[in-house]
Design a protein around this motif. Structure first.
Motif, PDB file in Angstrom:
ATOM      1  N   GLY A  85      10.504   6.301  -6.000  1.00 22.87           N
ATOM      2  CA  GLY A  85      11.483   5.781  -5.059  1.00 22.87           C
ATOM      3  C   GLY A  85      10.836   5.278  -3.775  1.00 22.87           C
ATOM      4  O   GLY A  85      11.238   4.244  -3.226  1.00 22.87           O
ATOM      5  N   VAL A  86       9.829   5.993  -3.298  1.00 23.31           N
ATOM      6  CA  VAL A  86       9.119   5.576  -2.096  1.00 23.31           C
ATOM      7  C   VAL A  86       8.350   4.285  -2.349  1.00 23.31           C
ATOM      8  O   VAL A  86       8.343   3.368  -1.512  1.00 23.31           O
ATOM      9  CB  VAL A  86       8.171   6.694  -1.607  1.00 23.31           C
ATOM     10  CG1 VAL A  86       7.216   6.169  -0.530  1.00 23.31           C
ATOM     11  CG2 VAL A  86       8.983   7.869  -1.064  1.00 23.31           C
ATOM     12  N   ALA A  87       7.705   4.181  -3.491  1.00 26.29           N
ATOM     13  CA  ALA A  87       6.976   2.957  -3.829  1.00 26.29           C
ATOM     14  C   ALA A  87       7.921   1.768  -3.902  1.00 26.29           C
ATOM     15  O   ALA A  87       7.600   0.664  -3.423  1.00 26.29           O
ATOM     16  CB  ALA A  87       6.240   3.138  -5.156  1.00 26.29           C
ATOM     17  N   ASP A  88       9.096   1.976  -4.503  1.00 28.76           N
ATOM     18  CA  ASP A  88      10.085   0.899  -4.569  1.00 28.76           C
ATOM     19  C   ASP A  88      10.566   0.518  -3.172  1.00 28.76           C
ATOM     20  O   ASP A  88      10.778  -0.673  -2.878  1.00 28.76           O
ATOM     21  CB  ASP A  88      11.281   1.330  -5.421  1.00 28.76           C
ATOM     22  CG  ASP A  88      10.940   1.427  -6.903  1.00 28.76           C
ATOM     23  OD1 ASP A  88       9.889   0.892  -7.311  1.00 28.76           O
ATOM     24  OD2 ASP A  88      11.728   2.058  -7.647  1.00 28.76           O
ATOM     25  N   ALA A  89      10.753   1.515  -2.305  1.00 31.59           N
ATOM     26  CA  ALA A  89      11.197   1.242  -0.935  1.00 31.59           C
ATOM     27  C   ALA A  89      10.137   0.452  -0.173  1.00 31.59           C
ATOM     28  O   ALA A  89      10.466  -0.472   0.582  1.00 31.59           O
ATOM     29  CB  ALA A  89      11.504   2.555  -0.216  1.00 31.59           C
ATOM     30  N   LEU A 136      20.662  -3.145   4.604  1.00 34.56           N
ATOM     31  CA  LEU A 136      20.385  -2.819   3.209  1.00 34.56           C
ATOM     32  C   LEU A 136      18.920  -2.962   2.821  1.00 34.56           C
ATOM     33  O   LEU A 136      18.432  -2.215   1.963  1.00 34.56           O
ATOM     34  CB  LEU A 136      21.241  -3.698   2.290  1.00 34.56           C
ATOM     35  CG  LEU A 136      22.753  -3.514   2.421  1.00 34.56           C
ATOM     36  CD1 LEU A 136      23.486  -4.510   1.548  1.00 34.56           C
ATOM     37  CD2 LEU A 136      23.158  -2.089   2.069  1.00 34.56           C
ATOM     38  N   TYR A 137      18.216  -3.920   3.423  1.00 41.17           N
ATOM     39  CA  TYR A 137      16.856  -4.219   2.978  1.00 41.17           C
ATOM     40  C   TYR A 137      15.774  -3.769   3.945  1.00 41.17           C
ATOM     41  O   TYR A 137      14.592  -3.851   3.618  1.00 41.17           O
ATOM     42  CB  TYR A 137      16.730  -5.717   2.690  1.00 41.17           C
ATOM     43  CG  TYR A 137      17.761  -6.207   1.711  1.00 41.17           C
ATOM     44  CD1 TYR A 137      17.941  -5.560   0.485  1.00 41.17           C
ATOM     45  CD2 TYR A 137      18.584  -7.284   2.009  1.00 41.17           C
ATOM     46  CE1 TYR A 137      18.903  -5.979  -0.412  1.00 41.17           C
ATOM     47  CE2 TYR A 137      19.549  -7.711   1.109  1.00 41.17           C
ATOM     48  CZ  TYR A 137      19.708  -7.057  -0.097  1.00 41.17           C
ATOM     49  OH  TYR A 137      20.675  -7.469  -0.995  1.00 41.17           O
ATOM     50  N   VAL A 138      16.185  -3.280   5.122  1.00 41.20           N
ATOM     51  CA  VAL A 138      15.212  -2.705   6.054  1.00 41.20           C
ATOM     52  C   VAL A 138      15.576  -1.249   6.360  1.00 41.20           C
ATOM     53  O   VAL A 138      14.771  -0.348   6.156  1.00 41.20           O
ATOM     54  CB  VAL A 138      15.108  -3.536   7.347  1.00 41.20           C
ATOM     55  CG1 VAL A 138      14.087  -2.904   8.309  1.00 41.20           C
ATOM     56  CG2 VAL A 138      14.700  -4.978   7.032  1.00 41.20           C
ATOM     57  N   GLN A 139      16.799  -1.017   6.824  1.00 43.25           N
ATOM     58  CA  GLN A 139      17.195   0.352   7.155  1.00 43.25           C
ATOM     59  C   GLN A 139      17.141   1.285   5.948  1.00 43.25           C
ATOM     60  O   GLN A 139      16.572   2.374   6.026  1.00 43.25           O
ATOM     61  CB  GLN A 139      18.633   0.356   7.708  1.00 43.25           C
ATOM     62  CG  GLN A 139      18.761  -0.182   9.115  1.00 43.25           C
ATOM     63  CD  GLN A 139      18.946   0.927  10.142  1.00 43.25           C
ATOM     64  OE1 GLN A 139      18.322   1.978  10.068  1.00 43.25           O
ATOM     65  NE2 GLN A 139      19.802   0.683  11.108  1.00 43.25           N
ATOM     66  N   VAL A 140      17.761   0.872   4.859  1.00 46.46           N
ATOM     67  CA  VAL A 140      17.870   1.776   3.701  1.00 46.46           C
ATOM     68  C   VAL A 140      16.497   2.137   3.118  1.00 46.46           C
ATOM     69  O   VAL A 140      16.212   3.328   2.918  1.00 46.46           O
ATOM     70  CB  VAL A 140      18.803   1.182   2.634  1.00 46.46           C
ATOM     71  CG1 VAL A 140      18.714   1.985   1.340  1.00 46.46           C
ATOM     72  CG2 VAL A 140      20.243   1.174   3.141  1.00 46.46           C
ATOM     73  N   PRO A 141      15.608   1.178   2.833  1.00 48.70           N
ATOM     74  CA  PRO A 141      14.295   1.582   2.327  1.00 48.70           C
ATOM     75  C   PRO A 141      13.495   2.377   3.345  1.00 48.70           C
ATOM     76  O   PRO A 141      12.752   3.299   2.978  1.00 48.70           O
ATOM     77  CB  PRO A 141      13.608   0.266   1.956  1.00 48.70           C
ATOM     78  CG  PRO A 141      14.392  -0.796   2.619  1.00 48.70           C
ATOM     79  CD  PRO A 141      15.785  -0.284   2.760  1.00 48.70           C
ATOM     80  N   MET A 142      13.627   2.043   4.637  1.00 48.99           N
ATOM     81  CA  MET A 142      12.942   2.835   5.661  1.00 48.99           C
ATOM     82  C   MET A 142      13.401   4.284   5.597  1.00 48.99           C
ATOM     83  O   MET A 142      12.591   5.227   5.632  1.00 48.99           O
ATOM     84  CB  MET A 142      13.217   2.241   7.041  1.00 48.99           C
ATOM     85  CG  MET A 142      12.682   3.049   8.221  1.00 48.99           C
ATOM     86  SD  MET A 142      13.767   4.392   8.780  1.00 48.99           S
ATOM     87  CE  MET A 142      15.150   3.461   9.442  1.00 48.99           C
ATOM     88  N   GLN A 143      14.697   4.495   5.493  1.00 53.18           N
ATOM     89  CA  GLN A 143      15.219   5.858   5.447  1.00 53.18           C
ATOM     90  C   GLN A 143      14.776   6.586   4.181  1.00 53.18           C
ATOM     91  O   GLN A 143      14.569   7.809   4.202  1.00 53.18           O
ATOM     92  CB  GLN A 143      16.739   5.837   5.556  1.00 53.18           C
ATOM     93  CG  GLN A 143      17.236   5.458   6.936  1.00 53.18           C
ATOM     94  CD  GLN A 143      18.726   5.625   7.081  1.00 53.18           C
ATOM     95  OE1 GLN A 143      19.479   5.614   6.108  1.00 53.18           O
ATOM     96  NE2 GLN A 143      19.189   5.765   8.303  1.00 53.18           N
ATOM     97  N   LYS A 144      14.639   5.854   3.082  1.00 51.65           N
ATOM     98  CA  LYS A 144      14.145   6.466   1.846  1.00 51.65           C
ATOM     99  C   LYS A 144      12.740   7.029   2.053  1.00 51.65           C
ATOM    100  O   LYS A 144      12.444   8.150   1.632  1.00 51.65           O
ATOM    101  CB  LYS A 144      14.130   5.420   0.728  1.00 51.65           C
ATOM    102  CG  LYS A 144      13.500   5.896  -0.571  1.00 51.65           C
ATOM    103  CD  LYS A 144      14.312   6.997  -1.222  1.00 51.65           C
ATOM    104  CE  LYS A 144      13.726   7.400  -2.551  1.00 51.65           C
ATOM    105  NZ  LYS A 144      14.508   8.476  -3.209  1.00 51.65           N
TER     106      LYS A 144
END
Length: 224
Positions: free
Chosen positions: A129-133, A105-113
């Motif tokens: 969204g990218v900045a938040d990721a 949730l906190y590495v894979q998901v933002p990376m994919q974003k």
């Protein structure tokens, strides 16, 4: 063969399950799915209507098992091997599940974003969204840096489901948002994961597909 895994060799969440299978030398058939092909995508929806990969099918039990964490728990219960991926101690099992979710949730998901944003058509990019990721990844790196200061693996000294999740998450995240120069304990942990034959095999199988990765030019030479 009883087990069929629907996957794509480039997909990080597929890597997570492949690592679990290879750790225990679990026999299975790999079925590569090209979700970019409309006809193949339509056929795959008959396997799993949500349309995401990976998915495991067990013909012996006539079960279709989606979601990476559930797949690994299923394998650990019905096809156990020499490496217990869910610790037998209840408290350690909870810790393993926690860090499994952490890396998903906190590495894979933002990376994919961050990665998928590069694939959007002009004018459809999500800068906020990218900045938040990127901010989420920074927090995750800091937390993981503290966690791995005195741990060999995510849960003490033994490889588990959490490390299956961590390996591909950190591999791709480290390309889009490098941590090797800023987080020494996390970097050392990632290097330990790279020594696992299961992870090496996954990367070897993915290598022919690396040119399709949007951040391929940023990929360290040692992985090419």
């Amino acid at each position: 063969m009883a087990l069929t895994l629907y996957l794509h060799p480039l997909a990080s969440f597929c890597h997570k399950v492949l690592i679990a299978l290879y750790e225990n030398a679990t026999p299975f058939e790999a079925q590569i799915v090209d979700l970019g092909d409309p006809a193949e995508h339509a056929r795959y929806l008959e396997v799993w209507p949500v349309g995401k990969i990976p998915v495991l099918h067990d013909s012996t039990r006539d079960r279709t098992v989606p979601e990476t964490s559930i797949i690994i728990e299923y394998l650990d219960r019905h096809y156990p091997g020499k490496v217990p991926l869910i610790p037998r101690d209840d408290d350690e099992a909870l810790e393993a599940r926690l860090w499994d979710r952490f890396f998903d949730l906190y590495v894979q998901v933002p990376m994919q974003k961050i990665v998928t944003n590069t694939l959007r058509a002009s004018g459809e990019n999500d800068r906020r969204g990218v900045a938040d990721a990127q901010a989420s990844l920074a927090i995750a790196y800091d937390l993981a840096e503290r966690h791995f200061k005195e741990r060999l693996y995510a849960v003490g000294e033994s490889f588990s489901i959490a490390d299956c999740a961590a390996a591909p998450a950190l591999f791709y995240a480290g390309i889009v948002a490098p941590f090797d120069g800023t987080h020494p304990h996390l970097s050392a942990y990632f290097e330990r994961l790279l020594q696992r034959p299961s992870f090496q095999r996954v990367l070897d199988e993915a290598r022919p597909y690396f040119p399709l990765f949007p951040y391929k030019d940023a990929m360290p030479a040692r992985f090419l």
